[in-house]
Design an enzyme around this catalytic site. Structure first.
Site, PDB file in Angstrom:
ATOM      1  N   LYS A 120       4.552   0.132  -6.714  1.00 27.74           N
ATOM      2  CA  LYS A 120       4.788   1.127  -7.756  1.00 27.74           C
ATOM      3  C   LYS A 120       6.033   0.779  -8.569  1.00 27.74           C
ATOM      4  O   LYS A 120       6.012   0.811  -9.806  1.00 27.74           O
ATOM      5  CB  LYS A 120       4.930   2.525  -7.151  1.00 27.74           C
ATOM      6  N   ASP A 138       1.947   7.136  -9.152  1.00 32.98           N
ATOM      7  CA  ASP A 138       2.744   7.973  -8.260  1.00 32.98           C
ATOM      8  C   ASP A 138       1.937   9.218  -7.914  1.00 32.98           C
ATOM      9  O   ASP A 138       0.742   9.302  -8.210  1.00 32.98           O
ATOM     10  CB  ASP A 138       4.089   8.333  -8.901  1.00 32.98           C
TER      11      ASP A 138
END
Length: 213
Positions: A120, A138
């Site tokens: 991420k 996310d």
């Protein structure tokens, strides 16, 4: 959800926010990398507050190494998991100097090899600092993609793969920011605010919420 509806969702989000960006404050790819690393399980507000104090003093790998772990800890102790994050910040700065001449690499594998940097974080840096067509999934983006029907998936990697597949190229640069901000401020976890959602007519969520009385 069909391709026409997906395009309409992105067009609507673009109309409301033509030039979206992260709410983390940064001026260089390195500052962004550190801010994103610190933002895990913490708010952007808390990270920005801490970095407004630290970056004027130390905003390069060498300068942060001179602070040392104790010095970094002192700046970030208001951020969640600060002890572990301080160790990772120091280790990342060491790795950048040893492997990349102090520069942030524009390469996924090299980014993910840095301490504390996962997929991420790498996606955020590649997209926001370097303009790569990546989507960092996310909790907000995972929720929006599944709830709306835009790109459903059982886990973050599945949603990322789905978004990369169904998002038209012209929206790839900004899709991450549009979806994250929409999830943060409108399509909230506990109660989505459907009554003022600009993409509500396109959304396939069945349990839409009425305006509070």
């Amino acid at each position: 959800m069909n391709a026409t509806k997906r395009r309409a969702i992105y067009e609507t989000l673009r109309e409301g926010n033509p030039t979206p960006t992260t709410e983390l404050e940064y001026t260089t790819p390195f500052e962004l990398l550190i801010a994103v690393l610190l933002s895990a399980q913490a708010t952007d507000v808390s990270v920005n507050k801490a970095m407004r104090r630290m970056f004027p003093v130390a905003n390069t790998p060498a300068a942060i190494l001179r602070l040392g772990e104790a010095g970094v800890t002192d700046y970030i102790k208001t951020i969640g998991l600060y002890r572990t994050k301080a160790k990772n910040v120091i280790a990342t700065c060491q790795a950048l100097l040893e492997r990349h001449q102090g520069e942030v690499p524009r390469d996924r594998a090299a980014l993910e090899a840095l301490p504390g940097v996962g997929r991420k974080t790498a996606n955020v840096v590649l997209n926001t600092a370097f303009g790569e067509h990546t989507i960092a999934v996310d909790t907000h983006i995972f929720r929006v993609a599944n709830r709306t029907g835009l790109a459903p998936g059982p886990n973050v990697k599945a949603v990322e793969d789905a978004l990369l597949k169904v998002t038209p190229p012209e929206f790839m640069r900004d899709a991450h920011h549009w979806l994250l901000l929409h999830g943060r401020y409108v399509c909230k976890a506990r109660r989505p605010e459907c009554w003022h959602c600009v993409i509500e007519p396109l959304c396939e969520y069945r349990d839409k919420t009425p305006a509070p009385t």
